[in-house]
Write a protein that holds these residues in place. Structure first.
Motif, PDB file in Angstrom:
ATOM      1  N   ALA A 188       0.836  -1.197   0.000  1.00  0.00           N
ATOM      2  CA  ALA A 188       0.000   0.000   0.000  1.00  0.00           C
ATOM      3  C   ALA A 188       0.869   1.244   0.000  1.00  0.00           C
ATOM      4  CB  ALA A 188      -0.918  -0.009   1.207  1.00  0.00           C
ATOM      5  N   VAL A 189       0.495   2.208  -0.818  1.00  0.00           N
ATOM      6  CA  VAL A 189       1.139   3.521  -0.841  1.00  0.00           C
ATOM      7  C   VAL A 189       0.106   4.512  -0.323  1.00  0.00           C
ATOM      8  CG1 VAL A 189       2.179   5.316  -2.265  1.00  0.00           C
ATOM      9  CG2 VAL A 189       2.602   2.898  -2.787  1.00  0.00           C
ATOM     10  N   GLY A 190       0.248   4.898   0.927  1.00  0.00           N
ATOM     11  CA  GLY A 190      -0.805   5.678   1.557  1.00  0.00           C
ATOM     12  C   GLY A 190      -1.962   4.763   1.927  1.00  0.00           C
ATOM     13  N   PRO A 191      -3.030   5.303   2.539  1.00  0.00           N
ATOM     14  CA  PRO A 191      -4.208   4.492   2.853  1.00  0.00           C
ATOM     15  C   PRO A 191      -4.820   3.925   1.575  1.00  0.00           C
ATOM     16  CG  PRO A 191      -4.284   6.615   3.976  1.00  0.00           C
ATOM     17  CD  PRO A 191      -3.164   6.699   2.977  1.00  0.00           C
ATOM     18  N   THR A 192      -5.094   2.645   1.576  1.00  0.00           N
ATOM     19  CA  THR A 192      -5.491   1.939   0.355  1.00  0.00           C
ATOM     20  C   THR A 192      -6.676   1.023   0.607  1.00  0.00           C
ATOM     21  OG1 THR A 192      -3.210   1.969  -0.464  1.00  0.00           O
ATOM     22  CG2 THR A 192      -4.685   0.356  -1.448  1.00  0.00           C
ATOM     23  N   GLU A 193      -7.584   0.951  -0.358  1.00  0.00           N
ATOM     24  CA  GLU A 193      -8.700   0.007  -0.301  1.00  0.00           C
ATOM     25  C   GLU A 193      -8.700  -0.828  -1.582  1.00  0.00           C
ATOM     26  OE1 GLU A 193     -12.542   1.573   0.712  1.00  0.00           O
ATOM     27  OE2 GLU A 193     -11.659   3.197   1.888  1.00  0.00           O
ATOM     28  N   VAL A 194      -8.902  -2.128  -1.421  1.00  0.00           N
ATOM     29  CA  VAL A 194      -8.919  -3.039  -2.566  1.00  0.00           C
ATOM     30  C   VAL A 194     -10.096  -3.996  -2.452  1.00  0.00           C
ATOM     31  CG1 VAL A 194      -6.397  -2.956  -2.692  1.00  0.00           C
ATOM     32  CG2 VAL A 194      -7.498  -4.853  -1.505  1.00  0.00           C
ATOM     33  N   GLU A 195     -10.397  -4.643  -3.560  1.00  0.00           N
ATOM     34  CA  GLU A 195     -11.347  -5.758  -3.576  1.00  0.00           C
ATOM     35  C   GLU A 195     -10.639  -6.975  -4.148  1.00  0.00           C
ATOM     36  OE1 GLU A 195     -14.921  -4.728  -5.655  1.00  0.00           O
ATOM     37  OE2 GLU A 195     -15.868  -3.925  -3.844  1.00  0.00           O
ATOM     38  N   PHE A 196     -10.792  -8.107  -3.480  1.00  0.00           N
ATOM     39  CA  PHE A 196     -10.211  -9.360  -3.949  1.00  0.00           C
ATOM     40  C   PHE A 196     -11.273 -10.168  -4.689  1.00  0.00           C
ATOM     41  CE2 PHE A 196      -7.409  -8.335  -0.386  1.00  0.00           C
ATOM     42  CZ  PHE A 196      -6.159  -8.573  -0.938  1.00  0.00           C
ATOM     43  N   VAL A 197     -10.900 -10.651  -5.880  1.00  0.00           N
ATOM     44  CA  VAL A 197     -11.789 -11.482  -6.689  1.00  0.00           C
ATOM     45  C   VAL A 197     -11.209 -12.893  -6.724  1.00  0.00           C
ATOM     46  CG1 VAL A 197     -12.829 -11.823  -8.955  1.00  0.00           C
ATOM     47  CG2 VAL A 197     -12.442  -9.494  -8.096  1.00  0.00           C
ATOM     48  N   ASN A 198     -12.016 -13.865  -6.308  1.00  0.00           N
ATOM     49  CA  ASN A 198     -11.569 -15.245  -6.266  1.00  0.00           C
ATOM     50  C   ASN A 198     -11.226 -15.747  -7.666  1.00  0.00           C
ATOM     51  OD1 ASN A 198     -11.819 -18.299  -6.052  1.00  0.00           O
ATOM     52  ND2 ASN A 198     -12.122 -17.718  -3.919  1.00  0.00           N
ATOM     53  N   HIS A 199     -10.177 -16.563  -7.771  1.00  0.00           N
ATOM     54  CA  HIS A 199      -9.766 -17.076  -9.079  1.00  0.00           C
ATOM     55  C   HIS A 199     -10.807 -18.002  -9.696  1.00  0.00           C
ATOM     56  CE1 HIS A 199      -5.200 -16.196  -8.464  1.00  0.00           C
ATOM     57  NE2 HIS A 199      -5.907 -15.123  -8.711  1.00  0.00           N
ATOM     58  N   GLU A 200     -11.670 -18.590  -8.889  1.00  0.00           N
ATOM     59  CA  GLU A 200     -12.766 -19.380  -9.451  1.00  0.00           C
ATOM     60  C   GLU A 200     -13.656 -18.510 -10.326  1.00  0.00           C
ATOM     61  OE1 GLU A 200     -14.805 -21.130  -6.200  1.00  0.00           O
ATOM     62  OE2 GLU A 200     -13.205 -22.539  -5.702  1.00  0.00           O
ATOM     63  N   GLU A 201     -13.858 -17.266  -9.895  1.00  0.00           N
ATOM     64  CA  GLU A 201     -14.685 -16.342 -10.682  1.00  0.00           C
ATOM     65  C   GLU A 201     -13.981 -15.974 -11.989  1.00  0.00           C
ATOM     66  OE1 GLU A 201     -17.617 -15.716  -9.706  1.00  0.00           O
ATOM     67  OE2 GLU A 201     -17.560 -16.306  -7.602  1.00  0.00           O
ATOM     68  N   LEU A 202     -12.664 -15.770 -11.916  1.00  0.00           N
ATOM     69  CA  LEU A 202     -11.924 -15.441 -13.136  1.00  0.00           C
ATOM     70  C   LEU A 202     -11.911 -16.616 -14.108  1.00  0.00           C
ATOM     71  CD1 LEU A 202      -8.873 -13.498 -11.627  1.00  0.00           C
ATOM     72  CD2 LEU A 202     -10.970 -12.568 -12.645  1.00  0.00           C
ATOM     73  N   THR A 203     -11.867 -17.828 -13.569  1.00  0.00           N
ATOM     74  CA  THR A 203     -11.947 -19.011 -14.431  1.00  0.00           C
ATOM     75  C   THR A 203     -13.283 -19.048 -15.161  1.00  0.00           C
ATOM     76  OG1 THR A 203     -10.470 -20.304 -13.008  1.00  0.00           O
ATOM     77  CG2 THR A 203     -11.928 -21.535 -14.468  1.00  0.00           C
ATOM     78  N   GLU A 204     -14.359 -18.759 -14.447  1.00  0.00           N
ATOM     79  CA  GLU A 204     -15.688 -18.754 -15.082  1.00  0.00           C
ATOM     80  C   GLU A 204     -15.773 -17.688 -16.160  1.00  0.00           C
ATOM     81  OE1 GLU A 204     -20.430 -18.202 -13.980  1.00  0.00           O
ATOM     82  OE2 GLU A 204     -18.925 -18.244 -12.373  1.00  0.00           O
ATOM     83  N   ILE A 205     -15.217 -16.509 -15.877  1.00  0.00           N
ATOM     84  CA  ILE A 205     -15.224 -15.443 -16.877  1.00  0.00           C
ATOM     85  C   ILE A 205     -14.468 -15.875 -18.131  1.00  0.00           C
ATOM     86  CG2 ILE A 205     -14.295 -13.150 -17.403  1.00  0.00           C
ATOM     87  CD1 ILE A 205     -14.959 -12.364 -14.514  1.00  0.00           C
ATOM     88  N   SER A 206     -13.275 -16.459 -17.949  1.00  0.00           N
ATOM     89  CA  SER A 206     -12.453 -16.846 -19.093  1.00  0.00           C
ATOM     90  C   SER A 206     -13.100 -17.954 -19.917  1.00  0.00           C
ATOM     91  CB  SER A 206     -11.059 -17.273 -18.627  1.00  0.00           C
ATOM     92  OG  SER A 206     -11.138 -18.435 -17.826  1.00  0.00           O
TER      93      SER A 206
END
Length: 216
Positions: free
Chosen positions: A73-91
Motif C-alpha cells: 500500500a502507498v498511503g491508505p489503500t482500499e482493494v477488492e479481492f476477486v476469487n480465481h474461481e470467478e476469473l476461471t468462469e469469466i475466461s
C-alpha cells in the motif's frame, strides 16, 4: 461473484512475495506499488509499478504459480479481492470480458516497457517529469485528479526506489522542476503549473496508456 473488501495502512503488504494466491485484487482507492526485494539484500528493493484505482494489480497471479514480487500500500489503500474461481468462469464463458482482462495486462506491460525506456533515455529531472506526467494522466482518467493537481503519498525513499536514484538525486530533481516553474510540490500534494513545459521536458506521449475509447 465472490468479492472481499479490505483496507490497508501505508506500507502494509497487500500480497506477499512468494505467495500462491487464489484471488487477485483490484484497486478501489489510494495507490499501491509492485515491490521486488533484491537477492542477498533483503533491506533493499526496486518498485517496478505504481497502481491507481481501477487497476487489477495482480491479475497475472491467476496464472503464475508464485509471485516474484509483493504488492504494498502507498498511503491508505482500499482493494477488492476477486476469487480465481470467478476469473476461471469469466475466461470460460465470457469472451468479451476475457479480452478486457487481457487488455489490462497488456497495458500494464506497456507501462512497464515505457518505464524502462524512460530510465534508459532520460536524465533525472526529465525522468521524474515523465513519471509525474504519467501518474497525473492515469489518475485524471479515473476521476481522482483534475486541473493538473493530484495527491501522491510517496515517501522520498519510495520515489527513489521507483526512479532508481538515491534520495539525494531525487531531491535535486524535484528542486530543478520547481526552479523551472514546472511544478509545486507541498507534502503529498502536487500541482503541475506548466503542463506543456513538463511534458516537453519529459518527451511524454500518453499513447502507451491506450486511453482512447474504442471497441475491444
Amino acid at each position: 461473484m465472490k468479492i472481499e473488501h479490505a483496507s490497508y495502512a501505508p506500507g502494509e503488504v497487500i500480497v506477499p512475495v512468494g505467495s500462491s494466491p487464489n484471488r487477485s485484487c483490484m484497486m478501489l482507492r489510494g495507490l499501491s506499488a509492485r515491490s521486488h526485494p533484491l537477492v542477498g539484500r533483503p533491506e533493499d528493493r526496486v518498485i517496478t509499478a505504481l497502481h491507481v484505482p481501477g487497476d487489477f494489480v495482480d491479475l497475472h497471479a491467476f496464472l503464475m504459480a508464485k509471485l516474484d514480487h509483493s504488492i504494498i500500500a502507498v498511503g491508505p489503500t482500499e482493494v477488492e479481492f476477486v476469487n480465481h474461481e470467478e476469473l476461471t468462469e469469466i475466461s470460460q464463458n465470457f469472451p468479451h470480458l476475457t479480452r478486457l482482462l487481457w487488455m489490462t495486462t497488456v497495458i500494464d506491460s506497456a507501462i512497464h516497457r515505457q518505464w524502462l525506456v524512460a530510465a534508459a533515455s532520460l536524465r533525472s529531472s526529465a525522468h521524474l517529469a515523465h513519471f509525474l506526467c504519467e501518474i497525473y494522466t492515469r489518475l485524471n482518467a479515473v476521476g481522482v485528479a483534475s486541473e493538473h493537481q493530484f495527491h501522491l503519498p510517496l515517501l522520498q525513499r519510495e520515489l527513489a526506489d521507483i526512479l532508481g536514484y538515491s534520495p539525494i538525486h531525487v531531491n535535486r530533481a524535484v528542486r530543478d522542476l520547481r526552479d523551472r516553474g514546472l511544478i509545486r510540490w507541498l507534502g503529498a500534494d502536487i500541482t503541475i503549473t506548466d503542463w506543456k513545459g513538463l511534458a516537453l521536458l519529459a518527451r511524454f506521449d500518453p499513447a502507451y496508456l491506450d486511453l482512447e475509447r474504442t471497441q475491444r
